[in-house]
Write a protein that holds these residues in place. Structure first.
Motif, mmCIF file in Angstrom:
data_model
loop_
_atom_site.group_PDB
_atom_site.id
_atom_site.type_symbol
_atom_site.label_atom_id
_atom_site.label_comp_id
_atom_site.label_asym_id
_atom_site.label_seq_id
_atom_site.Cartn_x
_atom_site.Cartn_y
_atom_site.Cartn_z
ATOM 1 N N PRO A 47 -21.519 -107.003 18.854
ATOM 2 C CA PRO A 47 -20.108 -106.782 19.192
ATOM 3 C C PRO A 47 -19.945 -105.409 19.837
ATOM 4 C CG PRO A 47 -20.480 -106.806 16.802
ATOM 5 C CD PRO A 47 -21.768 -107.195 17.440
ATOM 6 N N GLU A 48 -18.945 -105.278 20.703
ATOM 7 C CA GLU A 48 -18.845 -104.066 21.515
ATOM 8 C C GLU A 48 -18.798 -102.792 20.681
ATOM 9 O OE1 GLU A 48 -16.420 -104.801 25.198
ATOM 10 O OE2 GLU A 48 -16.328 -102.612 24.994
ATOM 11 N N ASP A 49 -18.159 -102.880 19.512
ATOM 12 C CA ASP A 49 -18.030 -101.642 18.735
ATOM 13 C C ASP A 49 -19.369 -101.213 18.128
ATOM 14 O OD1 ASP A 49 -18.188 -103.693 16.935
ATOM 15 O OD2 ASP A 49 -16.596 -102.964 15.620
ATOM 16 N N ARG A 50 -20.396 -102.093 18.191
ATOM 17 C CA ARG A 50 -21.719 -101.688 17.690
ATOM 18 C C ARG A 50 -22.705 -101.407 18.821
ATOM 19 N NH1 ARG A 50 -23.915 -105.792 13.910
ATOM 20 N NH2 ARG A 50 -25.630 -104.312 13.821
ATOM 21 N N GLN A 51 -22.255 -101.581 20.070
ATOM 22 C CA GLN A 51 -23.131 -101.248 21.202
ATOM 23 C C GLN A 51 -23.161 -99.734 21.388
ATOM 24 O OE1 GLN A 51 -21.629 -103.436 24.562
ATOM 25 N NE2 GLN A 51 -22.194 -105.403 23.700
ATOM 26 N N LEU A 52 -24.266 -99.227 21.958
ATOM 27 C CA LEU A 52 -24.348 -97.788 22.203
ATOM 28 C C LEU A 52 -23.690 -97.447 23.539
ATOM 29 C CD1 LEU A 52 -27.923 -96.798 20.952
ATOM 30 C CD2 LEU A 52 -25.765 -96.954 19.699
ATOM 31 N N GLY A 53 -23.013 -96.289 23.573
ATOM 32 C CA GLY A 53 -22.301 -95.856 24.776
ATOM 33 C C GLY A 53 -23.207 -95.020 25.671
ATOM 34 N N PHE A 54 -23.199 -95.337 26.965
ATOM 35 C CA PHE A 54 -24.038 -94.637 27.937
ATOM 36 C C PHE A 54 -23.163 -93.812 28.883
ATOM 37 C CE2 PHE A 54 -28.499 -96.474 28.227
ATOM 38 C CZ PHE A 54 -28.474 -97.080 26.973
ATOM 39 N N ALA A 55 -23.635 -92.593 29.186
ATOM 40 C CA ALA A 55 -23.057 -91.797 30.273
ATOM 41 C C ALA A 55 -24.030 -91.876 31.440
ATOM 42 C CB ALA A 55 -22.899 -90.351 29.834
ATOM 43 N N VAL A 56 -23.573 -92.329 32.589
ATOM 44 C CA VAL A 56 -24.427 -92.413 33.779
ATOM 45 C C VAL A 56 -24.230 -91.137 34.591
ATOM 46 C CG1 VAL A 56 -24.907 -93.693 35.901
ATOM 47 C CG2 VAL A 56 -24.319 -94.929 33.798
ATOM 48 N N ASN A 116 -17.916 -85.802 22.905
ATOM 49 C CA ASN A 116 -17.491 -87.191 23.137
ATOM 50 C C ASN A 116 -18.315 -88.146 22.269
ATOM 51 O OD1 ASN A 116 -16.814 -89.713 24.053
ATOM 52 N ND2 ASN A 116 -16.848 -89.166 26.230
ATOM 53 N N PRO A 117 -17.742 -88.613 21.151
ATOM 54 C CA PRO A 117 -18.507 -89.482 20.248
ATOM 55 C C PRO A 117 -18.766 -90.863 20.839
ATOM 56 C CG PRO A 117 -16.227 -89.273 19.511
ATOM 57 C CD PRO A 117 -16.361 -88.376 20.696
ATOM 58 N N ALA A 118 -18.107 -91.192 21.966
ATOM 59 C CA ALA A 118 -18.334 -92.508 22.583
ATOM 60 C C ALA A 118 -19.623 -92.522 23.400
ATOM 61 C CB ALA A 118 -17.151 -92.873 23.478
ATOM 62 N N VAL A 119 -20.249 -91.356 23.560
ATOM 63 C CA VAL A 119 -21.506 -91.304 24.328
ATOM 64 C C VAL A 119 -22.678 -91.077 23.377
ATOM 65 C CG1 VAL A 119 -22.820 -90.011 26.062
ATOM 66 C CG2 VAL A 119 -20.368 -90.417 26.401
ATOM 67 N N ASP A 120 -23.592 -92.051 23.345
ATOM 68 C CA ASP A 120 -24.819 -91.915 22.549
ATOM 69 C C ASP A 120 -26.000 -91.536 23.434
ATOM 70 O OD1 ASP A 120 -23.835 -93.137 19.900
ATOM 71 O OD2 ASP A 120 -23.309 -94.680 21.372
ATOM 72 N N VAL A 121 -26.004 -92.090 24.654
ATOM 73 C CA VAL A 121 -27.157 -91.957 25.546
ATOM 74 C C VAL A 121 -26.704 -91.409 26.892
ATOM 75 C CG1 VAL A 121 -28.982 -93.223 26.780
ATOM 76 C CG2 VAL A 121 -28.287 -93.963 24.484
ATOM 77 N N PHE A 139 -29.792 -83.164 25.631
ATOM 78 C CA PHE A 139 -30.335 -82.992 24.273
ATOM 79 C C PHE A 139 -29.551 -81.923 23.516
ATOM 80 C CE2 PHE A 139 -34.478 -84.781 26.030
ATOM 81 C CZ PHE A 139 -34.339 -85.988 25.353
ATOM 82 N N ARG A 140 -29.200 -80.835 24.236
ATOM 83 C CA ARG A 140 -28.404 -79.788 23.565
ATOM 84 C C ARG A 140 -27.064 -80.343 23.105
ATOM 85 N NH1 ARG A 140 -30.606 -76.000 27.219
ATOM 86 N NH2 ARG A 140 -28.860 -76.199 28.670
ATOM 87 N N ALA A 141 -26.568 -81.338 23.816
ATOM 88 C CA ALA A 141 -25.290 -81.961 23.437
ATOM 89 C C ALA A 141 -25.484 -83.013 22.337
ATOM 90 C CB ALA A 141 -24.647 -82.601 24.668
ATOM 91 N N GLY A 142 -26.738 -83.195 21.900
ATOM 92 C CA GLY A 142 -27.003 -84.118 20.790
ATOM 93 C C GLY A 142 -27.126 -85.571 21.216
#
Ligand code: NAD
Length: 403
Positions: A47-56, A116-121, A139-142
């Protein structure tokens, strides 16, 4: 019934395998499709709320031509942020793909992404020389980092990226999409499974024309941004494929470099690179790459009991595999979606990453050795003891947690 058995059955029996030309279903070559291969399957959608968020990061040709659309097919990854030097373009792309305005960053204010907690990757799709700086900032941004190939333009940058990943406790993967592509995987299984006998010679020719009027080619002809010419950009596909097809690391290289002296495109970077490498098991590898060929991407493995050809070998949407006299053409998959899903599973489920930072660095080291051999005219040893952490052939079931 698991997702792997469902989709594997679809792959084997559902008409995904076509005889080229005739357009008819061809029975799968059983000995080649004999065991689960989750890389050919798709993971269960989350489900979308369990998918990881990507910043391109970087909205150029590859990002806009392939990656943004791949999120529609990905089952574990969604796009939640964009990083671009062009605000208007970012707004247009955001509107099209449903990225909120709060997820838009410039290269200068990129570091705000830490909040931005919506970005994991962070997925880095920038010119090669910029990969290190943005990886370190991510990486510095976690955040975790998926970085386009080639990993970087030199070994020091690769090592710094690996160190930054370890210091942050975040994962790093290099985007080798062909390691998730079914024809390439089937070729790997045929070669490594002994189906064709011992491999004597692998040949890989990868080339395309470059156009200095195209912005995407301008930085490719600039040594500071690209690192090198055709080899780092496209020759890398042949090199990486030969390594994973044979499952060994080359121990020595000889090479020649050439560019027409009157061609202004090649003032800074090489055009034609031709090299030979020796694998420890006895296979010889002959590679070539160029920025002035017509479009070519072809790999041939000449073995004791037959010949295997992947041609084309690295298209985005269509590959063709010939094993002896049998042509195998499977339905295309979205390689970018598959690689993003794999990285998500590495992050959430601890699946070993097939193409980690060490793997990206190995190709950079080997390409620098090829260029050194070409410049000096001498054989260069590449026998520095690298062993990949996760082999796509043997670690597949473990990687995706499927028995
Ligand atoms: P591109 O030139 O089309 O896109 C690069 C983006 O970076 C552009 O949006 C550009 O504006 C931006 N950029 C930021 N700073 C820049 C600078 N200083 N100079 C130039 N551009 C700058 O390039 P591309 O073809 O999208 O390639 C991007 C990366 O993706 C490269 O590392 C390339 O090797 C890789 N790539 C991978 C594949 C693949 O199949 N995996 C295919 C193509 C490209």
């Amino acid at each position: 019934m698991t997702w792997s058995s469902i989709s594997r059955r679809a792959f084997v029996a559902g008409g995904a395998l076509l005889a080229a030309g005739a357009g008819q279903a061809e029975p799968p070559p059983d000995r080649l499709v004999g065991r689960p291969d989750p890389q050919l399957d798709t993971p269960e959608p989350l489900p979308e709320d369990r998918q990881l968020g990507f910043a391109v990061v970087g909205l150029g040709k590859l990002a806009l031509g392939e990656i943004m659309d791949a999120f529609a097919t990905a089952r574990r990854a969604k796009v939640t942020a964009l990083v671009s030097g062009n605000r208007d373009k970012a707004l247009r792309v955001a509107a099209r793909y449903g990225v909120p305005e709060s997820g838009l960053y410039s290269y200068d204010d990129f570091d705000r992404i830490a909040d931005n907690p919506a970005v994991d990757v962070v997925y880095i799709v920038l010119p090669n020389a910029l990969h290190r700086a943005f990886a370190e900032r991510a990486f510095r941004a976690g955040k975790h980092v998926l970085c386009e190939k080639p990993m970087a333009t030199n070994v020091a940058d690769c090592a710094a990226m690996i160190a930054a990943s370890e210091a942050a406790g975040r994962k790093l993967m290099i985007a080798y999409r062909c390691q998730f592509e079914p024809h390439n995987l089937m070729a790997m299984r045929a070669i490594r499974g002994g189906e064709l006998g011992a491999v004597r010679v692998i040949t890989a020719d990868v080339g395309r024309g470059t156009d200095p009027r195209d912005p995407a080619d301008q930085w490719r002809l600039n040594r500071a941004l690209a690192g090198s010419g055709s080899l780092f950009d496209i020759g890398i596909y042949g090199l990486n494929a030969a390594r994973f097809l044979v499952g060994e690391e080359p121990v020595e290289v000889r090479a020649q470099l050439y560019a027409r002296p009157d061609d202004p495109r090649f003032r800074e970077v090489e055009d034609v690179v031709v090299w030979t490498m020796r694998f420890p098991g006895g296979a010889q590898f002959h590679g070539s790459t160029s920025y002035s060929y017509s479009f070519t991407n072809r790999i041939q493995a000449t073995c004791d009991n037959g010949v295997l050809v992947l041609d084309p070998s690295m298209e985005y949407h269509a590959q063709r595999l010939q094993i002896r006299d049998r042509t195998i053409q499977m339905s295309p998959i979205d390689q970018f979606a598959r690689e993003m899903d794999h990285f998500c599973m590495a992050i959430t489920d601890g699946v070993p990453i097939v193409a980690d930072g060490a793997e990206g660095m190995q190709d950079v080291r080997l390409m620098l050795a090829i260029l050194e051999a070409g410049r000096t005219g001498r054989a260069v040893s590449t026998d520095w003891g690298y062993r990949r952490a996760a082999d796509p052939a043997t670690s597949v079931p473990d990687r995706l947690g499927v028995a």
